[in-house]
Design an enzyme around this catalytic site. Structure first.
Site, PDB file in Angstrom:
ATOM      1  N   GLU A 104     -53.240  48.977 -54.017  1.00 57.03           N
ATOM      2  CA  GLU A 104     -51.949  49.655 -53.909  1.00 57.03           C
ATOM      3  C   GLU A 104     -50.870  48.691 -53.415  1.00 57.03           C
ATOM      4  O   GLU A 104     -49.759  48.656 -53.957  1.00 57.03           O
ATOM      5  CB  GLU A 104     -52.072  50.844 -52.960  1.00 57.03           C
ATOM      6  CG  GLU A 104     -52.977  51.948 -53.493  1.00 57.03           C
ATOM      7  CD  GLU A 104     -53.460  52.895 -52.413  1.00 57.03           C
ATOM      8  OE1 GLU A 104     -52.900  52.858 -51.282  1.00 57.03           O
ATOM      9  OE2 GLU A 104     -54.382  53.682 -52.666  1.00 57.03           O
ATOM     10  N   GLU A 114     -61.287  55.466 -54.546  1.00 61.87           N
ATOM     11  CA  GLU A 114     -60.971  56.627 -53.705  1.00 61.87           C
ATOM     12  C   GLU A 114     -61.611  57.929 -54.172  1.00 61.87           C
ATOM     13  O   GLU A 114     -62.204  58.666 -53.372  1.00 61.87           O
ATOM     14  CB  GLU A 114     -59.445  56.811 -53.604  1.00 61.87           C
ATOM     15  CG  GLU A 114     -58.777  55.867 -52.613  1.00 61.87           C
ATOM     16  CD  GLU A 114     -58.410  54.537 -53.220  1.00 61.87           C
ATOM     17  OE1 GLU A 114     -57.618  53.801 -52.618  1.00 61.87           O
ATOM     18  OE2 GLU A 114     -58.913  54.216 -54.313  1.00 61.87           O
TER      19      GLU A 114
END
Length: 253
Positions: free
Chosen positions: A118, A138
């Site tokens: 990210e 995730e």
């Protein structure tokens, strides 16, 4: 305001007005513990407020840029308040990178996993070393992504590819990332920092007012609603942290 000290970050201002921010937990592959998360936000806030800094290079020390959540120190939040405070801290780091006025050149080395991926996507000019790799684990861990990637990723790679990356958790090399538009450039590993500094030097020589305005307008115009994405991600990630199954999966990862 040129010298800043952090527990898990190195921040060095070069003579060319380029500040190099380096994740400095190499023994843990720069994995994200709470201190690192807070230090990233502080380091970028300090750099953006520093008149001597005109551009930023963001990289990691050692064999990885950032290996995502530090599984060894993961502590399951005991309350919604505790979970929310942690996720807000994570999103604060992205706000400092994306909404800060200084352009950010990423020098992405080794692994960029989860939150580290990210942060790589948050950079304005992401340059990847040719051996670098990245993925989002995730969903397989009962968690959710942060970093506004639910808005940034579809804008960069398209909705179908974003679904593949976020739901299936496939692993990608630098060449794959270049093809799909997530890596701006790929360079030999040994040339990575030099290539990033070269770009940052060019950016630091430009008028700061127009650079700041261009970064802001491009982000606001190109991506539908970064703030909304950050809010929705926060709620989904808090829910994931509060599920006891998440801790079990993290320990097995």
């Amino acid at each position: 305001m040129s010298d800043f000290q952090y527990e898990t970050i190195l921040s060095e201002l070069r003579e060319t007005a380029v500040r190099v921010i380096t994740l400095n937990r190499p023994d843990s592959l720069n994995a994200m513990n709470r201190q690192l998360i807070d230090d990233v936000a502080r380091a970028f806030d300090d750099a953006n407020a520093d008149p001597a800094t005109r551009a930023i290079v963001f990289t990691g020390k050692g064999r990885a840029f950032c290996a995502g959540d530090d599984r060894k120190v993961h502590v399951h939040p005991e309350s919604e308040e505790e979970a929310r405070e942690l996720v807000v801290a994570i999103q604060r780091a992205t706000r400092a990178i994306v909404f800060g006025g200084k352009p950010v050149v990423g020098a992405i080395n080794g692994w960029a996993v989860g939150g580290g991926f990210e942060w790589a996507i948050n950079c304005d000019f992401p340059i990847w070393g040719e051996s670098a790799k990245a993925f989002f684990p995730e969903v397989s861990l009962n968690l959710f992504v942060t970093g506004a990637v639910t808005s940034l990723l579809p804008a960069l790679v398209g909705l179908n590819k974003a679904r593949e990356m976020l739901l299936l958790g496939e692993r990608y090399g630098a060449a794959d990332l270049k093809e799909m538009g997530l890596a701006w450039k790929i360079v030999p590993d040994a040339e990575l920092l030099g290539a990033a500094l070269e770009v940052a030097n060019k950016l630091s020589a430009l008028p700061p007012l127009s650079v700041r305005a261009m970064k802001r307008v491009l982000n606001e115009a190109a991506v539908s609603d970064l703030e909304r994405a950050l809010r929705l991600e926060t709620e989904a990630t808090v829910a994931g942290f509060l599920d006891p199954r998440t801790t079990e999966l993290l320990k097995q990862f």
